[in-house]
Design a protein around this motif. Sequence first.
Motif, short mmCIF file in Angstrom:
data_model
loop_
_atom_site.label_atom_id
_atom_site.label_comp_id
_atom_site.label_asym_id
_atom_site.label_seq_id
_atom_site.Cartn_x
_atom_site.Cartn_y
_atom_site.Cartn_z
N LEU A 86 -38.91 39.27 -8.52
CA LEU A 86 -39.63 38.83 -7.10
C LEU A 86 -39.90 37.41 -7.02
O LEU A 86 -39.89 36.81 -6.14
CB LEU A 86 -40.82 39.72 -6.59
N ALA A 87 -40.23 36.86 -8.24
CA ALA A 87 -40.44 35.35 -8.11
C ALA A 87 -38.97 34.49 -7.98
O ALA A 87 -38.98 33.39 -6.96
CB ALA A 87 -41.09 34.81 -9.48
N CYS A 88 -38.01 34.95 -8.28
CA CYS A 88 -36.70 34.22 -8.18
C CYS A 88 -36.28 34.91 -6.60
O CYS A 88 -35.50 33.72 -6.21
CB CYS A 88 -35.63 34.71 -9.26
N ASN A 89 -36.43 35.83 -6.37
CA ASN A 89 -36.02 36.35 -4.92
C ASN A 89 -36.94 37.17 -4.36
O ASN A 89 -37.11 38.27 -4.46
CB ASN A 89 -34.67 37.18 -5.08
N PRO A 90 -37.92 36.53 -3.50
CA PRO A 90 -39.04 37.02 -2.90
C PRO A 90 -38.52 38.16 -1.66
O PRO A 90 -39.42 38.92 -1.47
CB PRO A 90 -39.75 36.03 -2.12
N ALA A 91 -37.34 37.92 -1.21
CA ALA A 91 -36.86 38.88 -0.19
C ALA A 91 -36.57 40.05 -0.86
O ALA A 91 -35.81 41.28 -0.17
CB ALA A 91 -35.91 38.22 0.57
N ALA A 92 -36.32 40.51 -2.47
CA ALA A 92 -35.62 41.48 -2.88
C ALA A 92 -36.34 42.58 -2.62
O ALA A 92 -37.60 42.84 -2.54
CB ALA A 92 -35.48 41.27 -4.18
N ARG A 93 -35.51 43.65 -2.30
CA ARG A 93 -36.17 45.17 -2.31
C ARG A 93 -35.93 45.73 -3.48
O ARG A 93 -34.73 46.12 -3.66
CB ARG A 93 -35.48 45.75 -1.02
N LEU A 94 -36.82 46.38 -4.05
CA LEU A 94 -36.68 46.81 -5.56
C LEU A 94 -37.27 48.15 -5.72
O LEU A 94 -38.48 48.48 -5.19
CB LEU A 94 -37.70 45.76 -6.53
N ILE A 95 -36.52 49.02 -6.53
CA ILE A 95 -36.85 50.27 -6.63
C ILE A 95 -36.81 50.27 -8.18
O ILE A 95 -35.86 49.83 -8.97
CB ILE A 95 -35.47 51.22 -6.16
N VAL A 96 -37.58 51.03 -8.81
CA VAL A 96 -37.89 51.23 -10.15
C VAL A 96 -37.49 52.68 -10.49
O VAL A 96 -38.21 53.51 -9.76
CB VAL A 96 -39.33 50.85 -10.79
N VAL A 97 -36.72 53.03 -11.56
CA VAL A 97 -36.25 54.48 -11.89
C VAL A 97 -37.15 54.54 -13.39
O VAL A 97 -37.18 53.79 -14.04
CB VAL A 97 -34.99 54.68 -11.78
N ALA A 98 -37.32 55.73 -13.59
CA ALA A 98 -38.09 56.06 -14.63
C ALA A 98 -38.20 57.76 -14.92
O ALA A 98 -37.89 58.45 -13.93
CB ALA A 98 -39.46 55.54 -15.07
N GLU A 99 -38.50 58.12 -16.18
CA GLU A 99 -38.61 59.57 -16.28
C GLU A 99 -39.74 60.34 -15.47
O GLU A 99 -39.44 61.24 -15.02
CB GLU A 99 -38.66 59.94 -17.83
N GLN A 100 -40.79 59.51 -15.57
CA GLN A 100 -42.01 59.80 -14.79
C GLN A 100 -43.08 58.57 -14.43
O GLN A 100 -42.68 57.69 -15.09
CB GLN A 100 -42.74 61.07 -15.35
N PHE A 101 -43.78 58.55 -13.62
CA PHE A 101 -44.73 57.70 -13.27
C PHE A 101 -46.12 58.18 -13.43
O PHE A 101 -46.19 59.03 -12.77
CB PHE A 101 -44.40 57.12 -11.75
N THR A 102 -46.95 57.53 -14.05
CA THR A 102 -48.11 57.75 -14.00
C THR A 102 -48.61 56.90 -12.94
O THR A 102 -48.35 56.11 -12.35
CB THR A 102 -49.11 57.25 -15.45
N GLU A 103 -49.90 57.65 -12.40
CA GLU A 103 -50.86 57.00 -11.38
C GLU A 103 -50.98 55.52 -11.44
O GLU A 103 -50.80 54.64 -10.38
CB GLU A 103 -52.00 57.71 -10.87
N SER A 104 -51.42 55.21 -12.55
CA SER A 104 -51.81 53.81 -12.96
C SER A 104 -50.48 52.85 -12.81
O SER A 104 -50.61 51.65 -12.07
CB SER A 104 -52.55 53.32 -14.06
N ALA A 105 -49.43 53.38 -13.46
CA ALA A 105 -48.20 52.36 -13.53
C ALA A 105 -47.67 52.51 -11.97
O ALA A 105 -47.29 51.32 -11.52
CB ALA A 105 -47.19 53.13 -14.30
N ALA A 106 -47.65 53.51 -11.35
CA ALA A 106 -47.16 53.45 -9.93
C ALA A 106 -47.97 52.69 -9.00
O ALA A 106 -47.31 51.70 -8.31
CB ALA A 106 -47.21 54.88 -9.49
N ILE A 107 -49.38 52.49 -9.28
CA ILE A 107 -50.15 51.52 -8.28
C ILE A 107 -49.59 49.99 -8.52
O ILE A 107 -49.63 49.35 -7.74
CB ILE A 107 -51.52 52.06 -8.60
N GLY A 108 -49.66 49.90 -9.96
CA GLY A 108 -49.49 48.62 -10.36
C GLY A 108 -48.15 48.02 -9.78
O GLY A 108 -48.00 46.85 -9.44
N LEU A 109 -47.08 49.02 -9.83
CA LEU A 109 -45.65 48.56 -9.35
C LEU A 109 -45.74 48.22 -7.97
O LEU A 109 -45.18 47.25 -7.55
CB LEU A 109 -44.60 49.48 -9.72
N LEU A 110 -46.47 49.37 -6.92
CA LEU A 110 -46.54 48.92 -5.64
C LEU A 110 -47.24 47.78 -5.31
O LEU A 110 -47.02 47.14 -4.34
CB LEU A 110 -47.24 50.48 -5.31
#
Length: 233
Positions: A86-110
């Motif tokens: 996002l620093a290199c491309n602030p307009a990037a629309r970014l999706i993260v894929v994972a086996e699962q997301f903990t609540e804390s990890a999800a909130i941090g990424l959002l």
Amino acid sequence: MGGTLQAVSDEDVTVAVPVCLFWLHPLVASEFQRLLPQSQFTLENIRIEPDLVNRISALVKREVSLHVVDTDHRKINTQALVAGILACNPAARLIVVAEQFTESAAIGLLRLGCKGLLSYAEIPERLARALNEVNRGGFWVPRALLSRFVDSTVSSNTPLMPTGGTGKLTPREREIFEDLLENLSNKDIAKKRQISGRTAKFHVSNVLAKYGVKRRADLLLLSLQERESRPVH
């Protein structure tokens, strides 16, 4: 026998959307290659290696809007990689894929600015839909995680600022927008603005449509992400 020529307008031509996948697991890379509709998307694969964050500026292309990051918190610092993209491309629309997301990890990424969270189990059936939704400017976040994110934001009294598109709203819609940032229900909005529930629902639908989102929680998330992306003076 002669044929007839039929003019093709620009609207009839579908331009494939470029997607850059930063993959950690080979199976994820092969699944993306297999599942992505070639008529809708073109795929660039970049393997995640230990020094990737240090080399990210040379790999992120500003003309590519969709980026997908394959993650495993035990092996990579996902937030550092996301922040680097996002620093290199602030307009990037970014999706993260994972086996699962903990609540804390999800909130941090959002909070960092991710637009989508997709589990491995969802990829076979929902990959194309998630990419299309995020490419249109929306969000793809599991409802339960999104609800907890909104609850945590509202309960922490985090100030939500109007997003940059308020100029396209009517005066009444700007009032409704402010009510939505307070996470008011349609019933509460109707009572506050002294309008019918049907009218409140109509205005809420218009506000969401003008911001390209389907859920009021998405609007809250959009506003929070914009607030946190603003430079501090």
